[in-house]
Design a protein around this motif. Sequence first.
Motif: not given
Length: 201
Positions: A121-123, A127-128, A179-180, A187-191
């Motif tokens: 769900v974080s991903g 993404d959005v 990021t969250l 808490t979360v990093v997304c590249d």
Amino acid sequence: MNEVDSGSGTPDAVEVAADAVRRLTAAILESRVRGVATPDVSEKISVLADRLEAVAAHPRECVTGKIGTHEGALQRSPVSGPKNPVAIPLRFEQCDDGSSLAHTEFPRQYQGPPGLVHGGVSGLVLDVAMAVANSAAGRAGVTAEMTLRYLRPTPLYTEVTVRGRHVRVEGRKTWSQGTLEVDGETTVVCDGLFITKELAL
Ligand SMILES: CCCCCCCCCCCCCC(=O)SCCNC(=O)CCNC(=O)[C@H](O)C(C)(C)COP(=O)(O)OP(=O)(O)OC[C@H]1O[C@@H](n2cnc3c(N)ncnc32)[C@H](O)[C@@H]1OP(=O)(O)O
């Protein structure tokens, strides 16, 4: 800071219904609610589902025509869409520097480990968040790759700050980061890597 258009402001009948379904979903998952297990309640819910299903558009119509417009995509997004009962829904703002920003609390239906937001769900949300930032930079495209790093748990029912930013471009490729954050801690990093592509909306 501008709010990204994901609704008219005043909820219409579909948005009110979507919100009711969200509340229903959380209540069904809530173990204290025994009433839903009674035939009376579950039959009523099934009758409503049958009634709406009978008049629903064919799935093919949902990806073309009016529903498939840019505006329709945002309003029916599984992340930000006020008309989508599966959506949280998140209201994104576009900051002056082009980044996207939203604040939310994740309810029970997004649970992974007990009390925590599911990593998938974080991903989905990130993404959005990145797509909104890319769009502001005139770089709308499809996701080709995402790398998620889960640094700390993200709790349910706690304010979470969602950010997306456009990082750099090279030809059709756009790199972005999302990021969250909870209490100022990431808490979360997304590249993400996005590829510019004309979408047949
Ligand atoms: C205000 C308004 C706000 C609006 C907000 C909008 C909200 C909406 C939010 C919705 C958000 C939802 C978002 C979603 O959910 S998008 C849905 C999920 N994503 C997809 O379905 C994408 C499916 N894949 C494809 O369509 C194609 O494979 C793509 C288009 C990606 C490439 O196929 P194409 O034939 O077109 O291109 P190409 O093969 O010539 O490659 C081009 C270049 O890219 C490089 N490459 C390709 N793939 C990868 C990869 N995996 N890793 C690393 N690199 C990769 C490749 O090496 C090449 O590089 P180079 O050799 O040139 O150096």
